[in-house]
Enzyme design. Structure first.
Site, PDB file in Angstrom:
ATOM      1  N   ASP A   1     -13.795   2.395  -5.602  1.00 33.01           N
ATOM      2  CA  ASP A   1     -12.718   1.971  -4.699  1.00 33.01           C
ATOM      3  C   ASP A   1     -12.907   0.518  -4.260  1.00 33.01           C
ATOM      4  O   ASP A   1     -13.984  -0.076  -4.442  1.00 33.01           O
ATOM      5  CB  ASP A   1     -12.738   2.920  -3.483  1.00 33.01           C
ATOM      6  CG  ASP A   1     -11.377   3.072  -2.819  1.00 33.01           C
ATOM      7  OD1 ASP A   1     -10.479   2.261  -3.101  1.00 33.01           O
ATOM      8  OD2 ASP A   1     -11.230   3.994  -1.996  1.00 33.01           O
TER       9      ASP A   1
ATOM     10  N   TRP B   1       0.853  -1.183   0.000  1.00 32.00           N
ATOM     11  CA  TRP B   1       0.000   0.000   0.000  1.00 32.00           C
ATOM     12  C   TRP B   1       0.897   1.244   0.000  1.00 32.00           C
ATOM     13  O   TRP B   1       1.901   1.290   0.705  1.00 32.00           O
ATOM     14  CB  TRP B   1      -0.922  -0.012   1.236  1.00 32.00           C
ATOM     15  CG  TRP B   1      -1.688   1.258   1.353  1.00 32.00           C
ATOM     16  CD1 TRP B   1      -2.786   1.614   0.640  1.00 32.00           C
ATOM     17  CD2 TRP B   1      -1.371   2.367   2.200  1.00 32.00           C
ATOM     18  NE1 TRP B   1      -3.181   2.880   0.992  1.00 32.00           N
ATOM     19  CE2 TRP B   1      -2.335   3.367   1.954  1.00 32.00           C
ATOM     20  CE3 TRP B   1      -0.371   2.623   3.149  1.00 32.00           C
ATOM     21  CZ2 TRP B   1      -2.332   4.599   2.610  1.00 32.00           C
ATOM     22  CZ3 TRP B   1      -0.362   3.844   3.805  1.00 32.00           C
ATOM     23  CH2 TRP B   1      -1.345   4.810   3.540  1.00 32.00           C
TER      24      TRP B   1
ATOM     25  N   CYS C   1      -9.913   2.295  -8.390  1.00 27.44           N
ATOM     26  CA  CYS C   1      -9.028   2.582  -7.264  1.00 27.44           C
ATOM     27  C   CYS C   1      -9.095   1.361  -6.364  1.00 27.44           C
ATOM     28  O   CYS C   1     -10.120   0.687  -6.308  1.00 27.44           O
ATOM     29  CB  CYS C   1      -9.564   3.818  -6.536  1.00 27.44           C
ATOM     30  SG  CYS C   1      -8.693   4.206  -5.005  1.00 27.44           S
TER      31      CYS C   1
ATOM     32  N   ASP D   1      -1.990   5.698  -3.093  1.00 27.01           N
ATOM     33  CA  ASP D   1      -2.378   6.653  -2.045  1.00 27.01           C
ATOM     34  C   ASP D   1      -1.197   7.507  -1.616  1.00 27.01           C
ATOM     35  O   ASP D   1      -1.372   8.411  -0.804  1.00 27.01           O
ATOM     36  CB  ASP D   1      -2.957   5.909  -0.837  1.00 27.01           C
ATOM     37  CG  ASP D   1      -4.445   5.661  -1.007  1.00 27.01           C
ATOM     38  OD1 ASP D   1      -5.050   6.272  -1.905  1.00 27.01           O
ATOM     39  OD2 ASP D   1      -5.001   4.856  -0.243  1.00 27.01           O
TER      40      ASP D   1
ATOM     41  N   LYS E   1     -15.597   7.367  -8.720  1.00 25.42           N
ATOM     42  CA  LYS E   1     -14.350   6.726  -8.277  1.00 25.42           C
ATOM     43  C   LYS E   1     -14.763   5.428  -7.597  1.00 25.42           C
ATOM     44  O   LYS E   1     -15.467   5.440  -6.590  1.00 25.42           O
ATOM     45  CB  LYS E   1     -13.616   7.639  -7.293  1.00 25.42           C
ATOM     46  CG  LYS E   1     -12.332   7.033  -6.724  1.00 25.42           C
ATOM     47  CD  LYS E   1     -11.600   8.052  -5.875  1.00 25.42           C
ATOM     48  CE  LYS E   1     -10.419   7.471  -5.132  1.00 25.42           C
ATOM     49  NZ  LYS E   1      -9.830   8.442  -4.215  1.00 25.42           N
TER      50      LYS E   1
ATOM     51  N   ASP F   1     -15.237  12.474  -2.183  1.00 24.96           N
ATOM     52  CA  ASP F   1     -14.712  11.132  -1.876  1.00 24.96           C
ATOM     53  C   ASP F   1     -15.541  10.501  -0.763  1.00 24.96           C
ATOM     54  O   ASP F   1     -16.682  10.894  -0.499  1.00 24.96           O
ATOM     55  CB  ASP F   1     -13.209  11.245  -1.540  1.00 24.96           C
ATOM     56  CG  ASP F   1     -12.434   9.988  -1.867  1.00 24.96           C
ATOM     57  OD1 ASP F   1     -12.472   9.050  -1.035  1.00 24.96           O
ATOM     58  OD2 ASP F   1     -11.809   9.900  -2.944  1.00 24.96           O
ATOM     59  N   ASP F   2     -14.969   9.550  -0.092  1.00 26.49           N
ATOM     60  CA  ASP F   2     -15.612   8.747   0.952  1.00 26.49           C
ATOM     61  C   ASP F   2     -16.327   9.630   1.986  1.00 26.49           C
ATOM     62  O   ASP F   2     -15.825  10.693   2.344  1.00 26.49           O
ATOM     63  CB  ASP F   2     -14.488   7.941   1.634  1.00 26.49           C
ATOM     64  CG  ASP F   2     -15.016   6.792   2.447  1.00 26.49           C
ATOM     65  OD1 ASP F   2     -16.240   6.688   2.604  1.00 26.49           O
ATOM     66  OD2 ASP F   2     -14.187   5.996   2.926  1.00 26.49           O
TER      67      ASP F   2
ATOM     68  N   ARG G   1     -10.083  -3.359   7.190  1.00 24.37           N
ATOM     69  CA  ARG G   1     -10.540  -1.964   7.291  1.00 24.37           C
ATOM     70  C   ARG G   1     -11.986  -1.900   7.806  1.00 24.37           C
ATOM     71  O   ARG G   1     -12.828  -1.191   7.275  1.00 24.37           O
ATOM     72  CB  ARG G   1     -10.452  -1.262   5.925  1.00 24.37           C
ATOM     73  CG  ARG G   1     -10.254   0.236   6.061  1.00 24.37           C
ATOM     74  CD  ARG G   1     -10.580   0.973   4.781  1.00 24.37           C
ATOM     75  NE  ARG G   1     -10.172   2.374   4.877  1.00 24.37           N
ATOM     76  CZ  ARG G   1     -10.684   3.350   4.166  1.00 24.37           C
ATOM     77  NH1 ARG G   1     -11.616   3.107   3.275  1.00 24.37           N
ATOM     78  NH2 ARG G   1     -10.261   4.577   4.310  1.00 24.37           N
TER      79      ARG G   1
HETATM   80  C1  DGJ Z   1      -8.612   4.576  -0.507  1.00 23.54           C
HETATM   81  C2  DGJ Z   1      -8.371   5.455  -1.694  1.00 23.54           C
HETATM   82  O1  DGJ Z   1      -7.207   5.093  -2.351  1.00 23.54           O
HETATM   83  C3  DGJ Z   1      -8.343   6.905  -1.252  1.00 23.54           C
HETATM   84  O2  DGJ Z   1      -8.029   7.731  -2.325  1.00 23.54           O
HETATM   85  C4  DGJ Z   1      -9.666   7.238  -0.662  1.00 23.54           C
HETATM   86  O3  DGJ Z   1     -10.661   7.180  -1.641  1.00 23.54           O
HETATM   87  C5  DGJ Z   1      -9.991   6.299   0.489  1.00 23.54           C
HETATM   88  N1  DGJ Z   1      -9.860   4.927   0.108  1.00 23.54           N
HETATM   89  C6  DGJ Z   1     -11.368   6.563   1.021  1.00 23.54           C
HETATM   90  O4  DGJ Z   1     -11.746   5.658   1.971  1.00 23.54           O
END
Ligand code: DGJ
Length: 729
Positions: free
Chosen positions: A480, A202, A528, A550, A478, A369-370, A446
């Site tokens: 993820d 990561w 992602c 990230d 996006k 985002d999230d 997570r």
């Molecule tokens: C992992 C992604 O790579 C980040 O850019 C972001 O979107 C987070 N997750 C959000 O939880």
């Protein structure tokens, strides 16, 4: 009649000319498909002598049919099988109802298809016009067990690429169990190669590693359910004398997003067998009578122009023949993502203020985002509850999208569809939708579980949630994916089919993505996976760009982006300017360096623009305009690596415009000191006779000088990057 695929029916020989390469297959006296050659293009002629199995002892031997002992263990084969004398890594293993695993594949027939043939339910490179490609289908079979294998080879008029996959057909009356069904095998006659692979973690993906091949098995794999941060599904075998710009290089990529294996097996005869396909440890498939199983596609490149030559073939393949949709050859909108700027702490007012500020800078797309859905205020709840968090977004996604659009920006949003939080309405309603082994403990990653994507009801639920949100005014998603597989199982499938779940998960994901692509062709999807944990050619078929990592530190990104460029087009790799000190590394890097490094990919920002200084705002306005002016070069131009940040201690790369009249060279220092070696940059890809002007520095060069003598790198004013813009006169 075909002109890329030349067939000598009488002698059962197949010559595949793809771009600058030839690939030769012959049927030998044992009716096996024999791999004769893959490499630099050969003229047509008699290549029968290439059936040149090395001498071997009777220990290996299995058959004296032709008066001398022969063994498939010493042969170069197109699709070797488990269960006979071949004791290397093999492509196919089947367990039959009588408990045996013996299979012998004998050549039956061939067919030539115009263009590409596609693979049902799986991503595959496609021809835009039929005339761009031809596909050879070879059928081999073992009639005694009623198994047929169809091997597909797509060859391209203008690309030095062979795309392969296999389809296994059960013509019998009973089901059989596939224990291993790989996509392709490449048997090379020598072992004299450096193997280039990648390793990562990561925030540290796709760092390049090199080692000389050794006797035995070596390679890469994932058993994590995604193509993974740890090893990306590509392998390069290069001659020891090859470098970026010259020498023989083979590249192999698996266009698949799940658990895979790519292994090189060097044998006693000094031959190298490269195998690639779905990871057989995570796979078992009950092939019912009359059914066909299709493998993912493998993409093979040969280049005699070194690593850059190989990468450029992959870039063209993936940009023009794997990515789809309206954005594939277009500059993507400059985006601002809220993650590092806000994390989970935002509401409608915050986002609208960010939108106003972003619009003033010239940003084109705002991505929330999230944290916008369910009761999500941290990473411990609500995945699966894909409806707006009313406290944060009182006018919903629809109201927010309208406000962002009113600022002249496109509007994007984050999803993590394949996941379910234990703390969610969805889990309370459908615990049986969780990927798990029934009745056994389930590991969280997570704070979340995986959904069982093999289920149609799960796919339908996700489709409805995502479609509804898109219809509220979303232009970009996006997508993820933030954890690895642990306990894999489906509550819907019978015990004997539990071995299918890993692959069925990916088929379910692909099916959902296909449906969304079809119904929402104007939406830009970005893949992602906790950064770049699923940066693979399979995902590019559904989403033309991927968040690379990230880690947004520009210096750390040099190595990550270098490794990514080995295979993937730069336009498919998102790269953003973020704040300093950097959130991942704590490092401070100049704005210019952050900008020049982020230009290498699909460009954007990962910060809160309302907190930028006036100076940074002015720089950003100019940066965005400059990026837009280079749009076509960054997407459709040719990319060259000039230096490897790990080995050379600095990075350098170049984009060449599609008409080759402009080149943009970037040099980035890593550990800059006032005194010490200064690199001499030799610029590849130019015309030796042409004249190039660097207007900024008032210098004029002949191409040959830039290419062969090079230029001494300027000392960067900010100890970061220097850019040379060269125009051909
Ligand atoms: C992992 C992604 O790579 C980040 O850019 C972001 O979107 C987070 N997750 C959000 O939880």
């Amino acid at each position: 009649m075909s002109n890329l695929i030349k067939i000598d029916e009488e002698n059962r020989r197949f010559k595949l000319d793809s771009g600058d390469t030839s690939y030769l297959i012959m049927v030998n006296d044992q009716d096996m498909l024999y791999h004769a050659y893959f490499g630099r293009k050969l003229p047509d002629g008699d290549y029968s002598y290439l059936i040149d199995t090395p001498p071997h002892s009777s220990i290996e031997a299995i058959d004296d049919r032709n008066g001398f002992w022969i063994s498939d263990n010493a042969m170069r084969l197109e699709y070797p099988v488990f269960g006979r004398a071949d004791k290397k890594e093999t492509a196919l293993e089947i367990k039959f109802p009588d408990g045996s695993n013996v299979i012998t594949l004998a050549y039956k027939s061939y067919k030539v298809h115009e263009g590409t043939v596609g693979i049902k339910g799986l991503p595959a490179a496609y021809a835009n016009e039929k005339s761009e490609a031809e596909t050879l289908e070879l059928v081999v079979a073992d009639d005694s067990v009623s198994i047929e294998v169809h091997l597909f080879y797509t060859v391209w008029r203008d690309l030095s690429v062979i795309c392969r996959h296999a389809e296994i057909v059960n013509n019998g009356k009973n089901s059989v169990v596939l224990k291993r069904a790989l996509s392709a095998v490449l048997d090379l006659p020598e072992r004299d190669y450096i193997m280039t692979t990648n390793c990562g973690a990561w925030a540290s993906e796709r760092r390049i590693e090199r080692h000389e091949l050794f006797s035995g098995v070596q390679g890469l794999y994932s058993k994590r359910g995604n193509s993974s941060h740890i090893h990306n599904p590509f392998v390069v075998l290069q001659r020891k004398t090859a470098d970026e710009n010259q020498g023989d290089v083979y590249g192999a990529v698996l266009a698949y997003s799940g658990s895979y294996e790519m292994l090189a097996d060097v044998d006693a005869y000094g031959m190298t067998r490269l195998t690639m396909g779905i990871n057989h440890d995570c796979f078992e498939w009950v092939l019912e009578a009359g059914e066909t199983f299709a493998t993912p596609e493998a993409n093979l490149v040969f280049s005699h122009n070194g690593l850059n030559g190989m990468s450029q073939e992959f870039h063209k393949l993936y940009r023009d023949h794997m990515c789809r949709g309206k954005y594939k050859n277009e500059r993507r909108p400059v985006l601002l993502n809220t993650w590092e700027g806000c994390y989970f702490n935002f509401n409608e007012d915050t986002i609208v203020n960010i939108a106003k500020s972003a619009a003033d800078l010239g940003i084109e797309l705002l991505v929330v985002d999230d944290g916008w859905f369910g009761h999500r205020n941290g990473d411990n709840s609500s995945l699966g509850d894909w409806y707006p968090n009313e406290e944060k977004l009182p006018s919903g996604v629809k109201g927010l999208a309208e406000k962002v659009h009113a600022e002249g920006l496109k509007f994007g949003i984050w999803f993590e569809p394949e996941m379910i939080s234990r703390e969610s309405d969805l889990y309370r309603a459908h615990p049986e939708w969780t990927l798990c082994a029934k009745g056994r403990p389930i590991s969280q990653g997570r704070n979340q579980y995986l959904l069982d994507m093999s289920r149609k009801d799960v796919q339908d639920y996700l489709y409805d949630c995502i479609a509804k949100t898109i219809n509220d005014g979303v232009d970009y998603i996006k997508w993820d994916y933030n954890r690895n597989f642990a306990e894999v199982g489906s509550q819907l499938l019978p015990p004997e089919k539990q071995g299918e779940v890993s692959h069925r998960f990916i088929l379910g994901l692909y099916s959902l993505l296909e449906r969304l692509n079809k119904d929402f062709p104007d939406v830009l999807f970005e893949s992602c996976s906790g950064g770049g944990g699923r940066f693979d050619a399979g995902m590019l078929y559904y989403m033309p760009q991927t968040w690379a990592s990230d880690d947004t530190d520009a210096i750390k990104r040099l190595e990550i982006q270098y490794g990514t460029s080995i295979v993937y087009p730069l336009s498919c790799m998102s790269a953003h300017i973020s704040v300093c000190p950097n959130h991942q590394t704590g490092r401070t890097v100049s704005y210019k360096t952050r900008q020049d490094v982020a230009y290498t990919g699909s460009f954007g920002f990962e910060l809160d623009p309302t907190k930028m200084s006036e100076e940074e705002r002015n720089l950003s306005k100019a940066t965005i305009q400059e990026y837009i002016s280079y749009g076509d070069m960054f997407v459709n131009g040719t990319y060259y690596r000039i230096a490897n940040p790990k080995d050379d201690g600095y990075a350098a790369w170049m984009f060449l415009s599609t008409d080759e009249s402009e080149a943009r060279v970037t040099y980035a220092t890593i550990d800059h000191s006032i005194e010490g070696p200064v690199p001499r940059l030799r610029i590849p890809g130019l015309l030796p006779e042409a004249t190039y002007v660097d207007e900024e520095r008032g210098r004029t060069y002949t191409g040959a000088y830039l290419m062969y003598a090079g230029i001494l790198a300027d000392i960067p004013g900010d100890r970061g990057t220097v850019v040379y813009k060269l125009k051909r006169k």
